[in-house]
Scaffold this motif. Structure first.
Motif, PDB file in Angstrom:
ATOM      1  N   SER A  34      11.689  84.192  96.240  1.00 11.09           N
ATOM      2  CA  SER A  34      11.409  82.956  96.983  1.00 11.09           C
ATOM      3  C   SER A  34      10.612  81.976  96.141  1.00 11.09           C
ATOM      4  N   ARG A  36      10.497  81.793  92.818  1.00  6.30           N
ATOM      5  CA  ARG A  36      11.365  81.277  91.737  1.00  6.30           C
ATOM      6  C   ARG A  36      12.310  80.198  92.274  1.00  6.30           C
ATOM      7  N   ARG A  37      12.917  80.461  93.428  1.00  6.52           N
ATOM      8  CA  ARG A  37      13.837  79.480  94.025  1.00  6.52           C
ATOM      9  C   ARG A  37      13.115  78.211  94.442  1.00  6.52           C
ATOM     10  N   ASP A  40      12.374  76.127  91.373  1.00  3.89           N
ATOM     11  CA  ASP A  40      13.611  75.495  90.891  1.00  3.89           C
ATOM     12  C   ASP A  40      14.028  74.332  91.776  1.00  3.89           C
ATOM     13  N   ASP A  41      13.935  74.506  93.099  1.00  2.00           N
ATOM     14  CA  ASP A  41      14.326  73.446  94.036  1.00  2.00           C
ATOM     15  C   ASP A  41      13.426  72.218  93.899  1.00  2.00           C
TER      16      ASP A  41
END
Length: 118
Positions: A34, A36-37, A40-41
């Motif tokens: 979560s 990492r995502r 990135d987002d």
């Protein structure tokens, strides 16, 4: 009394984020994914580079460089922390850890309220 320094100029920052009650949740694969995502987002809409990052079980350190003229790291961290909390509901809303103030402010039980930057 705690004194939080907030940089107003420059574009490279050091941060420390700590888990709520220093729980060792940053070893959890779902929370790591979560995080990492979320990073990135956020980087897609509010760019920044990660010069260094170290994760430990209950906290993480990061060095970020933001674009010239941009020092809005606070919004970036807010979006990242909110996203991790939203996609990690079991860790985020542990009712046994939330006090009255946390419930009032609709806070999760993943992150401490603030983050440190130098």
């Amino acid at each position: 009394m705690t004194y939080y320094r907030r940089a107003r100029t420059g574009n490279t920052f050091f941060f420390t984020l700590v888990s709520f009650h220093r729980r060792p949740i940053l070893c959890d694969p779902a929370i790591r994914l979560s995080l990492r995502r979320a990073i990135d987002d956020v980087r897609k809409t509010r760019p920044f580079s990660i010069d260094a990052r170290v994760s430990m079980p209950d906290h993480l350190h990061c060095i970020w460089t933001l674009p010239d003229g941009d020092s809005d790291f606070s919004t970036r961290w807010s979006l990242i922390k909110r996203s991790v909390s939203r996609f990690s509901p079991d860790a985020a809303l542990n009712p046994n850890l939330r006090g009255a103030s946390a419930r009032k402010h609709r806070e999760s039980t993943i992150w401490q309220r603030r983050f440190g930057n130098i």
